[in-house]
Enzyme design. Structure first.
Site, PDB file in Angstrom:
ATOM      1  N   LEU A   8       0.845  -1.195   0.000  1.00 59.28           N
ATOM      2  CA  LEU A   8       0.000   0.000   0.000  1.00 59.28           C
ATOM      3  C   LEU A   8       0.887   1.255   0.000  1.00 59.28           C
ATOM      4  O   LEU A   8       0.683   2.171  -0.784  1.00 59.28           O
ATOM      5  CB  LEU A   8      -0.907  -0.010   1.242  1.00 59.28           C
ATOM      6  CG  LEU A   8      -1.839   1.191   1.428  1.00 59.28           C
ATOM      7  CD1 LEU A   8      -2.965   1.159   0.392  1.00 59.28           C
ATOM      8  CD2 LEU A   8      -2.456   1.201   2.829  1.00 59.28           C
TER       9      LEU A   8
ATOM     10  N   GLU B 171       3.778   4.091  -0.309  1.00 61.88           N
ATOM     11  CA  GLU B 171       4.676   4.588  -1.367  1.00 61.88           C
ATOM     12  C   GLU B 171       5.639   5.609  -0.773  1.00 61.88           C
ATOM     13  O   GLU B 171       5.393   6.121   0.326  1.00 61.88           O
ATOM     14  CB  GLU B 171       3.841   5.231  -2.489  1.00 61.88           C
ATOM     15  CG  GLU B 171       2.931   4.227  -3.157  1.00 61.88           C
ATOM     16  CD  GLU B 171       2.128   4.808  -4.316  1.00 61.88           C
ATOM     17  OE1 GLU B 171       2.346   5.992  -4.678  1.00 61.88           O
ATOM     18  OE2 GLU B 171       1.306   4.073  -4.855  1.00 61.88           O
ATOM     19  N   PRO B 172       6.704   5.947  -1.519  1.00 62.10           N
ATOM     20  CA  PRO B 172       7.691   6.874  -0.950  1.00 62.10           C
ATOM     21  C   PRO B 172       7.068   8.173  -0.420  1.00 62.10           C
ATOM     22  O   PRO B 172       7.456   8.671   0.618  1.00 62.10           O
ATOM     23  CB  PRO B 172       8.634   7.154  -2.125  1.00 62.10           C
ATOM     24  CG  PRO B 172       8.522   5.930  -2.986  1.00 62.10           C
ATOM     25  CD  PRO B 172       7.120   5.428  -2.829  1.00 62.10           C
TER      26      PRO B 172
ATOM     27  N   GLY C  92       2.461   7.615   2.930  1.00 55.66           N
ATOM     28  CA  GLY C  92       2.400   6.584   3.973  1.00 55.66           C
ATOM     29  C   GLY C  92       1.055   6.691   4.661  1.00 55.66           C
ATOM     30  O   GLY C  92       0.092   6.009   4.297  1.00 55.66           O
TER      31      GLY C  92
ATOM     32  N   TRP D 139       8.759   0.284   1.733  1.00 65.74           N
ATOM     33  CA  TRP D 139       8.558  -0.229   3.097  1.00 65.74           C
ATOM     34  C   TRP D 139       7.749  -1.523   3.105  1.00 65.74           C
ATOM     35  O   TRP D 139       7.005  -1.768   4.052  1.00 65.74           O
ATOM     36  CB  TRP D 139       7.827   0.802   3.975  1.00 65.74           C
ATOM     37  CG  TRP D 139       8.540   2.081   4.125  1.00 65.74           C
ATOM     38  CD1 TRP D 139       8.204   3.278   3.568  1.00 65.74           C
ATOM     39  CD2 TRP D 139       9.738   2.315   4.870  1.00 65.74           C
ATOM     40  NE1 TRP D 139       9.123   4.228   3.915  1.00 65.74           N
ATOM     41  CE2 TRP D 139      10.067   3.664   4.719  1.00 65.74           C
ATOM     42  CE3 TRP D 139      10.559   1.491   5.647  1.00 65.74           C
ATOM     43  CZ2 TRP D 139      11.181   4.219   5.319  1.00 65.74           C
ATOM     44  CZ3 TRP D 139      11.664   2.047   6.243  1.00 65.74           C
ATOM     45  CH2 TRP D 139      11.957   3.403   6.076  1.00 65.74           C
TER      46      TRP D 139
ATOM     47  N   THR E 106       7.034  -5.291   3.600  1.00 66.73           N
ATOM     48  CA  THR E 106       7.536  -6.494   4.251  1.00 66.73           C
ATOM     49  C   THR E 106       7.542  -7.615   3.204  1.00 66.73           C
ATOM     50  O   THR E 106       6.498  -7.901   2.600  1.00 66.73           O
ATOM     51  CB  THR E 106       6.645  -6.843   5.475  1.00 66.73           C
ATOM     52  OG1 THR E 106       6.642  -5.705   6.333  1.00 66.73           O
ATOM     53  CG2 THR E 106       7.155  -8.064   6.221  1.00 66.73           C
TER      54      THR E 106
ATOM     55  N   GLU F   8       1.600  -0.175   9.924  1.00 67.08           N
ATOM     56  CA  GLU F   8       0.142  -0.359   9.823  1.00 67.08           C
ATOM     57  C   GLU F   8      -0.615   0.800  10.469  1.00 67.08           C
ATOM     58  O   GLU F   8      -1.634   0.613  11.136  1.00 67.08           O
ATOM     59  CB  GLU F   8      -0.287  -1.711  10.386  1.00 67.08           C
ATOM     60  CG  GLU F   8       0.379  -2.830   9.589  1.00 67.08           C
ATOM     61  CD  GLU F   8      -0.288  -4.178   9.713  1.00 67.08           C
ATOM     62  OE1 GLU F   8      -1.501  -4.221   9.922  1.00 67.08           O
ATOM     63  OE2 GLU F   8       0.433  -5.170   9.571  1.00 67.08           O
TER      64      GLU F   8
ATOM     65  N   GLU G  46      -0.340   8.260  15.857  1.00 63.65           N
ATOM     66  CA  GLU G  46      -1.146   9.451  15.583  1.00 63.65           C
ATOM     67  C   GLU G  46      -2.348   9.088  14.703  1.00 63.65           C
ATOM     68  O   GLU G  46      -3.464   9.572  14.932  1.00 63.65           O
ATOM     69  CB  GLU G  46      -0.291  10.533  14.884  1.00 63.65           C
ATOM     70  CG  GLU G  46       0.788  11.165  15.770  1.00 63.65           C
ATOM     71  CD  GLU G  46       2.008  10.261  15.998  1.00 63.65           C
ATOM     72  OE1 GLU G  46       2.187   9.282  15.245  1.00 63.65           O
ATOM     73  OE2 GLU G  46       2.779  10.532  16.938  1.00 63.65           O
TER      74      GLU G  46
END
Ligand SMILES: Cc1cc2nc3c(=O)[nH]c(=O)nc-3n(C[C@H](O)[C@H](O)[C@H](O)COP(=O)(O)OP(=O)(O)OC[C@H]3O[C@@H](n4cnc5c(N)ncnc54)[C@H](O)[C@@H]3O)c2cc1C
Length: 379
Positions: free
Chosen positions: A125, A127-128, A131, A156, A158, A363, A367
């Site tokens: 999901l 992207e640079p 997030g 990022w 996994t 995930e 915040e």
């Protein structure tokens, strides 16, 4: 509510403790130092039924519920947070997305391979530049005849490099339209799909985190999960379950750090007495005990609601938010109780401390969890 562990949960916990002692514990620091992602371990976990915990038996899984799933992730994380994170991402993100939104043919095609760990799964999901703000994603998929062509990058992720199959969310409509994204299944070896840079991380170092790159990557329409345009809404539902995973992961890390701190505080003598006899130390242990129990109750509540198919967006966010912050605090206090020894790699608490921090970020950050909790509270 009765959250006493069932006989099945106790058996699962015992199986993982026996397995972890011989197959995980001796290698934890070696994998951490070298950032090795131990693929063969996941195959072993697959044989134990731990890589398809929630997958029904008809698709080769263990057919268990969320309470058992919490046991699995938290017991593994007591040994190694990184292995716990990879097990969680495989089970609840990639496999979980296909399980929740795949059609019968798609479930038969991918779930048995994922549940047995013959294939390792990833879920893309982030992207640079997007997030927390995932609705602004730039990775696009355009229709070309019966196929879709994906272009862009995810980061990022996994198992972004080592995965055999990935669920990828790409833009198929307007930016910031919640119906402007679609979920695709992309298999390793598909032309135009490759793994990119592997991240060099503070913690969770044995869990591979890497870019996924898509260049003119042609995907058949049969690989679309659910309806075109539903990818973002599906993802939010997948993340509701995923947050229970991260709460369980946090719980396992916190328990591992607590156990080490209790043992050390009884063995370490200063001023001719065990340091556990100092109130300044024992009060830290009291806070750990209380906060871990509260985190566990929140996690089990969310898992129980998920099992009952009751909306649990707020409870999953609460469990993830609270348990992850508790894991960081407990690991921090554990390092403090170990004093200088806690600051070395000769004792396990420095790794719990490094691993725990991911739980407040992955995930959805703390915040973002507070935004979700407040939104539900203000409804
Ligand atoms: C080890 C690891 C594994 C991961 N695995 C995966 C994976 O498998 N798949 C995947 O898709 N992603 C994965 N991620 C990505 C992860 O979900 C994101 O890092 C996370 O959602 C935060 O996004 P970001 O890093 O871009 O931070 P940003 O969104 O840039 O946030 C930066 C800071 O700003 C704050 N912030 C942002 N928006 C707001 C707001 N509206 N209000 C208040 N504060 C705000 C955040 O809380 C944070 O403190 C992984 C990340 C890590 C580190």
């Amino acid at each position: 509510m009765n959250f006493e562990p069932t006989e099945e949960q106790q058996q699962i916990a015992q199986t993982i403790r026996d397995f972890g002692k011989k197959a995980i514990l001796p290698h934890v620091m070696e994998w951490d130092e070298s950032q090795e992602f131990p693929v063969s371990l996941f195959k072993e976990l697959g044989k134990l039924g731990l890589m398809g915990v929630l997958v029904p038996e008809q698709y080769g899984g263990s057919g268990l519920g969320y309470l058992e799933y919490v046991t699995v992730v938290s017991e593994i994380a007591r040994f190694c947070g990184a292995i716990g994170l990879s097990v969680a991402a495989h089970n609840s993100l990639c496999t979980g997305h296909i399980l929740q939104f795949g059609n019968e043919e798609q479930k038969q095609r991918w779930l048995p391979k994922l549940a047995s760990a013959e294939w390792i799964g990833a879920w893309g999901l982030t992207e640079p530049n997007t997030g927390s703000d995932a609705m602004n994603m730039k990775c696009v998929a355009r229709k070309d005849g019966d196929d879709w062509i994906i272009d862009g990058a995810k980061c990022w992720i996994t198992h972004g490099k080592s995965c055999d199959v990935a669920v990828v969310i790409a833009r198929t409509g307007d930016v910031r339209d919640s119906h402007g994204m679609t979920a695709f299944v992309v298999e390793k070896g598909t032309p135009g799909f490759s793994g990119g840079k592997k991240e060099n991380k503070l913690g969770m170092r044995a869990s591979e985190t890497a870019e996924m790159i898509f260049t003119n990557c042609r995907i058949p329409a049969a690989n679309v999960l659910g309806e075109v345009g539903d990818g973002f809404i599906q993802s939010m539902k997948v993340l509701d379950g995923g947050r229970i995973s991260i709460a369980a992961l946090s719980l396992g890390i916190a328990k591992g750090a607590r156990d080490a701190a209790i043992k050390y505080s009884k063995e370490r003598y200063q001023f001719d007495q065990p340091i556990s006899s100092f109130q300044g130390v024992s009060f830290k242990l009291a806070d750990m005990a209380t906060e871990i129990e509260a985190a566990e109750l929140l996690t089990l509540q969310a898992a129980d609601m998920k099992n009952r198919k009751v909306k649990m967006t707020q409870q999953a966010a609460m469990a993830k938010y609270y348990a992850s912050e508790v894991a960081v605090k407990v690991a921090n206090d554990a390092v403090q109780i170990f004093g200088g020894y806690g600051y070395t790699k000769d004792f396990p608490v420095e790794k719990f401390y490094r691993d725990a921090k991911l739980c407040t970020i992955g995930e959805g950050t703390s915040e973002i969890q507070k935004i979700v909790i407040a939104r539900e509270a203000l409804r």
